[in-house]
Motif scaffolding. Structure first.
Motif, PDB file in Angstrom:
ATOM      1  N   VAL A 181     -23.477  11.031 -21.401  1.00 14.17           N
ATOM      2  CA  VAL A 181     -24.083   9.825 -20.821  1.00 14.17           C
ATOM      3  C   VAL A 181     -23.100   8.662 -20.907  1.00 14.17           C
ATOM      4  N   ARG A 182     -22.825   8.060 -19.743  1.00 11.70           N
ATOM      5  CA  ARG A 182     -21.974   6.876 -19.697  1.00 11.70           C
ATOM      6  C   ARG A 182     -22.738   5.769 -18.950  1.00 11.70           C
ATOM      7  N   LYS A 183     -22.024   4.905 -18.267  1.00 11.84           N
ATOM      8  CA  LYS A 183     -22.662   3.703 -17.737  1.00 11.84           C
ATOM      9  C   LYS A 183     -23.117   3.786 -16.295  1.00 11.84           C
ATOM     10  N   SER A 184     -23.047   4.968 -15.683  1.00 15.92           N
ATOM     11  CA  SER A 184     -23.459   5.074 -14.282  1.00 15.92           C
ATOM     12  C   SER A 184     -24.929   5.423 -14.126  1.00 15.92           C
ATOM     13  N   THR A 185     -25.655   5.574 -15.234  1.00 26.20           N
ATOM     14  CA  THR A 185     -27.083   5.880 -15.151  1.00 26.20           C
ATOM     15  C   THR A 185     -27.875   4.883 -15.974  1.00 26.20           C
ATOM     16  N   GLY A 186     -29.055   4.561 -15.474  1.00 23.94           N
ATOM     17  CA  GLY A 186     -29.933   3.629 -16.165  1.00 23.94           C
ATOM     18  C   GLY A 186     -31.355   3.761 -15.657  1.00 23.94           C
ATOM     19  N   PRO A 187     -32.279   2.991 -16.213  1.00 20.43           N
ATOM     20  CA  PRO A 187     -33.689   3.070 -15.810  1.00 20.43           C
ATOM     21  C   PRO A 187     -33.865   2.773 -14.323  1.00 20.43           C
ATOM     22  N   ALA A 188     -34.853   3.443 -13.743  1.00 17.73           N
ATOM     23  CA  ALA A 188     -35.157   3.180 -12.331  1.00 17.73           C
ATOM     24  C   ALA A 188     -35.614   1.738 -12.166  1.00 17.73           C
ATOM     25  N   ARG A 189     -35.196   1.123 -11.081  1.00 16.55           N
ATOM     26  CA  ARG A 189     -35.559  -0.287 -10.880  1.00 16.55           C
ATOM     27  C   ARG A 189     -37.063  -0.423 -10.726  1.00 16.55           C
ATOM     28  N   GLY A 190     -37.582  -1.493 -11.300  1.00 15.48           N
ATOM     29  CA  GLY A 190     -39.018  -1.765 -11.188  1.00 15.48           C
ATOM     30  C   GLY A 190     -39.828  -0.989 -12.199  1.00 15.48           C
ATOM     31  N   GLU A 216     -27.891  -0.381 -11.786  1.00  9.90           N
ATOM     32  CA  GLU A 216     -29.087  -1.213 -11.614  1.00  9.90           C
ATOM     33  C   GLU A 216     -29.912  -0.802 -10.401  1.00  9.90           C
ATOM     34  N   ASP A 217     -29.235  -0.454  -9.284  1.00  7.00           N
ATOM     35  CA  ASP A 217     -29.944  -0.046  -8.068  1.00  7.00           C
ATOM     36  C   ASP A 217     -29.977   1.475  -7.896  1.00  7.00           C
ATOM     37  N   VAL A 218     -28.864   2.126  -8.203  1.00  9.69           N
ATOM     38  CA  VAL A 218     -28.758   3.581  -8.027  1.00  9.69           C
ATOM     39  C   VAL A 218     -28.016   4.172  -9.225  1.00  9.69           C
ATOM     40  N   SER A 219     -28.582   5.208  -9.810  1.00 13.60           N
ATOM     41  CA  SER A 219     -27.912   5.954 -10.879  1.00 13.60           C
ATOM     42  C   SER A 219     -27.195   7.159 -10.284  1.00 13.60           C
ATOM     43  N   VAL A 220     -26.018   7.473 -10.827  1.00  7.56           N
ATOM     44  CA  VAL A 220     -25.206   8.577 -10.305  1.00  7.56           C
ATOM     45  C   VAL A 220     -24.756   9.476 -11.455  1.00  7.56           C
ATOM     46  N   VAL A 221     -24.912  10.793 -11.255  1.00  2.57           N
ATOM     47  CA  VAL A 221     -24.450  11.793 -12.231  1.00  2.57           C
ATOM     48  C   VAL A 221     -23.506  12.757 -11.524  1.00  2.57           C
ATOM     49  N   GLY A 222     -22.436  13.136 -12.193  1.00  2.73           N
ATOM     50  CA  GLY A 222     -21.494  14.114 -11.652  1.00  2.73           C
ATOM     51  C   GLY A 222     -21.560  15.433 -12.401  1.00  2.73           C
ATOM     52  N   PHE A 223     -20.517  16.250 -12.224  1.00  2.00           N
ATOM     53  CA  PHE A 223     -20.453  17.564 -12.882  1.00  2.00           C
ATOM     54  C   PHE A 223     -18.977  17.907 -13.064  1.00  2.00           C
ATOM     55  N   ASP A 224     -18.570  18.248 -14.273  1.00  2.00           N
ATOM     56  CA  ASP A 224     -17.222  18.726 -14.639  1.00  2.00           C
ATOM     57  C   ASP A 224     -16.700  17.972 -15.849  1.00  2.00           C
ATOM     58  N   ASP A 225     -16.724  16.620 -15.807  1.00  2.00           N
ATOM     59  CA  ASP A 225     -16.167  15.755 -16.840  1.00  2.00           C
ATOM     60  C   ASP A 225     -14.652  15.903 -16.945  1.00  2.00           C
TER      61      ASP A 225
END
Length: 335
Positions: A326-335, A266-275
């Motif tokens: 895509v999982r649940k750590s990313t979402g639309p930018a707030r506002g 909701e406030d910050v989206s996070v993406v990693g690398f490797d899975d």
């Protein structure tokens, strides 16, 4: 009779097993033409006498050791461990033994020492990492079939690895597509070829999109370093999206955000690398999946091709595609 004797010969094994020396040789090579009962008699005689096949004699007689050397550093790390596992399995399917060396450091001296140890007893080498602590190029053994996991050597040796730039662009495009104005980056160490490739691709993608390129926060692949970077990120309320160069550092970032009361996504989206662990973090981590099994198998296939025609195989760059999960750590930018 028990205990190994340095003077035990193939003929000794044949005498004890009551078979010919040729039969012992076929069993030692793992040929399937020997009847199972006879093969077991031979193996029992080998164990009783402590017989070990003479590798030099095999190479002289058959033109090969039947063994491949694998050189790496910090092979216990998740990515390297998965590639190594795939390499060993692919070689086993082709009836090759493996001599594995995990170098203490990535210094040129340690790498050269590994090459020297392997050079007289293997048919070829898979060199997983050449990330020397200094930028000097390591001299690989001449006239030895070699494949590498480092594209800096693709001018002279076949190199196999993940499409780092393509994977990074998937991450950046995903976050920009969610409306984030820019994306912060937690990079790996400067000595890492992969970290450098991801950082450069992140920078290029943001510039091409006409977005601000924030200052890079540098880690060392560990969750602890990701946590330290996360503490700096939470101090800036403008941060809404973070791309981490691996899942472990993303894990540390997630903890720092949680402790600061910053909600993901909701406030910050996070993406990693490797899975490799992303599915089991909370929230489940959006990440770039590397196909480590395909990388390992491509390394072996390229090496086997060299062994079959050492003077006729051109060097290649083999890029293995990455994919966005895509999982649940990313979402639309707030506002």
């Amino acid at each position: 009779m028990t205990g190994a004797r340095a003077t035990v010969s193939l003929a000794d094994v044949a005498l004890l097993a009551g078979v010919s020396s040729q039969t012992v040789s076929r069993v030692a090579r793992g040929e399937l033409s020997v009847k199972p009962a006879t093969a077991e008699k031979v193996r029992a005689a080998m164990r009783e006498l402590g017989y070990l096949p003479n590798r030099a004699a095999r190479a002289l007689r058959y033109g090969s050791f039947g063994t491949i050397g694998v050189v790496g550093h910090q092979l216990s790390r998740t990515g390297e461990a998965h590639i190594t596992e795939a390499v060993i399995e692919a070689l086993r399917e082709r009836d090759y033994s493996v001599m594995l060396i995990d170098t203490p450091t990535t210094s040129a001296a340690d790498l050269l020492d590994a090459f020297t140890k392997l050079g007289q007893s293997v048919d070829g080498m898979v060199v997983l990492r050449l990330e020397t602590q200094k930028p000097a190029r390591v001299e690989l053994p001449a006239r030895m079939p070699i494949v590498v996991g480092d594209f800096r050597y693709a001018d002279s040796h076949t190199a196999v690895g993940t499409d780092q730039a393509g994977g990074t662009r998937l991450a950046v495009d995903h976050l920009l597509g969610l409306g984030h104005r820019t994306i912060h980056h937690v990079s790996g160490p400067r000595s890492s070829v992969q970290a450098t490739a991801r950082e450069e691709a992140w920078t290029a993608a943001l510039r091409e999109a006409g977005r601000e390129v924030p200052q890079v926060l540098r880690g060392d692949w560990t969750p602890r370093s990701g946590y330290a970077a996360g503490l700096r990120l939470v101090a800036d309320p403008a941060v809404t999206a973070v791309f981490c160069a691996n899942d472990e550092m993303a894990q540390g970032v997630l903890r720092a955000l949680h402790e600061a009361g910053r909600r993901v996504p909701e406030d910050v989206s996070v993406v990693g690398f490797d899975d490799l662990m992303a599915e089991w973090l909370w929230p489940p981590l959006t990440t770039i999946a590397q196909d480590f099994t395909t990388i390992g198998r491509e390394l072996v296939s390229a090496l086997i091709e060299q062994l079959g025609a050492p003077d006729r195989v051109a060097t290649k760059r083999i890029l293995v595609s990455a994919r966005l999960v895509v999982r649940k750590s990313t979402g639309p930018a707030r506002g």
